[in-house]
Design an enzyme around this catalytic site. Structure first.
Site, short mmCIF file in Angstrom:
data_model
loop_
_atom_site.label_atom_id
_atom_site.label_comp_id
_atom_site.label_asym_id
_atom_site.label_seq_id
_atom_site.Cartn_x
_atom_site.Cartn_y
_atom_site.Cartn_z
N LYS A 1 0.96 -0.96 -0.11
CA LYS A 1 -0.04 -0.06 -0.11
C LYS A 1 0.81 1.24 0.11
O LYS A 1 1.79 1.27 0.62
CB LYS A 1 -0.75 -0.16 1.20
CG LYS A 1 -2.01 1.04 1.18
CD LYS A 1 -2.69 0.84 2.61
CE LYS A 1 -4.01 1.93 2.67
NZ LYS A 1 -4.82 1.63 4.01
N SER B 1 -9.41 1.55 2.93
CA SER B 1 -8.48 2.46 2.07
C SER B 1 -7.56 1.41 1.20
O SER B 1 -7.00 1.84 0.24
CB SER B 1 -7.84 3.56 2.94
OG SER B 1 -7.13 2.85 3.88
N SER C 1 -9.58 -0.91 7.19
CA SER C 1 -9.30 -0.78 5.75
C SER C 1 -8.36 -2.25 5.46
O SER C 1 -8.12 -2.30 4.21
CB SER C 1 -8.12 0.18 5.62
OG SER C 1 -8.98 1.46 5.72
#
Length: 573
Positions: free
Chosen positions: A66, A140, A164
């Site tokens: 990420k 996210s 997330s």
């Protein structure tokens, strides 16, 4: 050594991954993708190390990261180009994966500054769901989840503050493991709400996720919020875990199909031996509202608020509005909410008392991308109904696939107390039909048992109640005699003898925490004592012995080879 089994060569895995990237044609998954030639060179070097005999637990495992987690040489943007910087050193979690033989493919798209559960709040465009492209991927950690679900990466790193690392797993039909806060270092991670941030793992299986997670776990001097495992940690769920489930009214946000899928999951766990009981989880759902609706959102301003305030146009409008709104919160409001949070934590302890885990749906539904763009705040808030409270209340969680509902993947979360991560993994494994290879953490002590503590014997509950983990059958070196002692309940003693008077005895290996082993030792009745014994493979392990005087008064049953075989013979007679 346990490892994620790789195909024949690391280089071949890399070539296949870049072929898959081209086939899927999902450019929105990546913010920065490494050049294939550079990754191939790294893979060939790994192949050479493996050929030379080096053992790497994650050899050739392909990882997506990420974009709020540092990877040396690649920009970290948190999906905000104006925020970009290029680190010289990777985040501790990434360093540990690479040191274990993993290969980083690139950095993935995300909801900007990890603020959102939808996967649409990015200047690089919404990340489309892996299975239903018209629908959201969840955020996210959107790109990370989709990279795994599309079969590009073996595992992917996300972060989780409000869910997330779990919501995207549920919406893409994969596994998401959110460990206890502080176990995996957050050094080298752009904070969202520093007190409640966790680095998480996505994978297609629990086994892959756990092996990667184990490599990342451990203290890091650069992380002031890091935590070590307690000495009394449970290393296994009990054979028949007690699981709390919500009332029907607590499932009101779900569709009829999703409620049916949840109830079917509960039945599956019961069929696997779990005991379930309905509880009122409304205090937990109330606590969840503090993350965004209260003063705790000030943590998000503390993370990146000054940067956004200098140029609000650099941020996604929804993200910017959420973070900048926290600028005017008074300090006393934050203190008040922290006090409320203490009360909710006490309530959570009461609610979970007597249970091994809580089972909840991971999220409330699967909206279209267009619907989220039309109503970005309300839909996002609903998605976090069952996830927002977990980090606030210092709990661990595993998100696992649990069928389908309304044409989309449906997932559930197994939620446990802090440091009972392995218990959550074990219960989730009842749904995925997996066997975790090693306990998380791997800092337990092995104990060999040969009598009343064996499975299906009367004292086995003393091991399972202590969270001990069964590791398999063992055989001793041919240097022992097995003696039936005159005790209640009946049990054998192991007596070490010089060759050639000994024989190989069959028993079991269990792993338990240091504290549990200490309790065993303190309660060990005469004539038993704890000492090291040699196994058939030449290794040594702690086990129960008996003293020669007691052995002299007992009955030699060495010829049976094991205590169960002796009991079976007696029962037959």
């Amino acid at each position: 050594m346990n490892r994620i089994p790789p195909p024949p060569r690391c280089a071949e895995r890399v070539t296949a991954a870049y072929r898959r990237i081209a086939e899927t044609d999902r450019p929105e998954v990546w913010i920065s993708l490494r050049e294939e030639s550079a990754v191939l060179a790294e893979a060939r070097a790994l192949d050479a190390r493996i050929a030379a005999g080096e053992e790497l637990p994650l050899a050739g495992t392909l990882v997506a990261v990420k974009d709020n987690i540092d990877v040396a040489g690649l920009p970290t943007t948190a999906a905000c180009p104006a925020y970009a910087y290029t680190p010289d050193v990777s985040a501790s979690a990434v360093l540990r994966l690479v040191a274990s033989g993993a290969i980083v493919l690139g950095k993935t798209n995300m909801d900007q500054f990890a603020t959102g559960l939808v996967g649409t709040r990015s200047p690089h465009g919404p990340v489309r769901n892996a299975l239903r492209p018209e629908k959201i991927s969840g955020g996210s950690s959107s790109g990370s989840a989709v990279a795994v679900a599309l079969g590009i990466a073996d595992v992917a790193l996300g972060t989780d503050t409000a869910g997330s690392g779990r919501v995207p797993a549920a919406l893409n039909g994969i596994v998401g493991v959110k460990p206890t806060l502080g176990l995996v270092p957050t050094s080298g991670v752009v904070p969202a709400a520093r007190s409640y941030d966790a680095v998480t793992v996505f994978a297609r299986t629990l086994t892959e996720a756990q092996l990667a997670l184990a490599q990342m776990t451990g203290p890091d001097e650069a992380d002031p919020r890091g935590r070590a495992w307690p000495d009394d940690v449970r290393l296994s769920a009990p054979p028949n875990p007690r699981i709390a489930v919500p009332r029907d009214e607590d499932l009101a946000p779900l569709s009829d199909q999703a409620r049916a899928a949840f109830h079917e999951t509960v039945k599956r766990l019961e069929h696997a031996g779990a005991h379930t009981a309905v509880i009122d989880v409304s205090p937990l759902l109330e606590a969840a509202k503090l993350l965004y609706d209260g003063a705790l959102v000030a943590e998000r301003y503390a993370a990146v608020g000054d940067f956004i305030a200098q140029d609000p146009t650099a941020a996604d409008p929804t993200v910017g509005a959420i973070i900048l709104a926290a600028a005017g919160l008074p300090a006393h409001a934050l203190v008040d909410d922290l006090e409320r949070l203490d009360g909710y934590r006490a309530a959570a302890r009461r609610i979970l008392s007597g249970f091994d885990a809580l089972l909840l749906p991971t999220t409330t539904g699967h909206p279209d991308i267009a619907a989220v763009q039309a109503d970005p705040v309300a839909i996002n808030a609903r998605l976090g109904t069952y996830t927002n409270f977990v980090n606030l209340l210092d709990l661990a969680a595993v998100a696992a696939p649990a069928g389908e509902a309304d044409g989309s993947p449906f997932g559930v979360s197994v939620i446990t107390r802090a440091f009972e991560d392995q218990v959550a993994i074990d219960i989730a494994a009842l749904l995925t039909a997996e066997q975790a290879p090693v306990p998380y953490p791997a800092n337990g002590v092995d104990l060999a048992v040969f009598g009343a503590h064996l499975r299906h014997q009367p004292l086995n509950h003393q091991l399972t109640d202590a969270g001990a983990r069964f590791r398999g059958e063992i055989r001793t070196a041919p240097a022992h005699r097995l003696i039936a002692l005159d005790t209640t309940p009946p049990k054998p003693g192991l007596l070490r003898v010089p060759p050639p008077d000994g024989a190989a005895i069959t028993g079991e290996r269990w792993t338990l925490s240091p504290t549990a082993l200490g309790h065993f030792l303190a309660a060990l009745p005469a004539p038993m004592f704890l000492g090291r014994l040699e196994l058939a493979d030449g290794s040594w392990v702690l086990g129960f012995h008996t003293d020669p005087a007691a052995a002299e008064a007992g009955t030699d049953i060495t010829a049976y080879g094991s205590w169960p075989a002796y009991l079976a013979e007696r029962a037959g007679a």
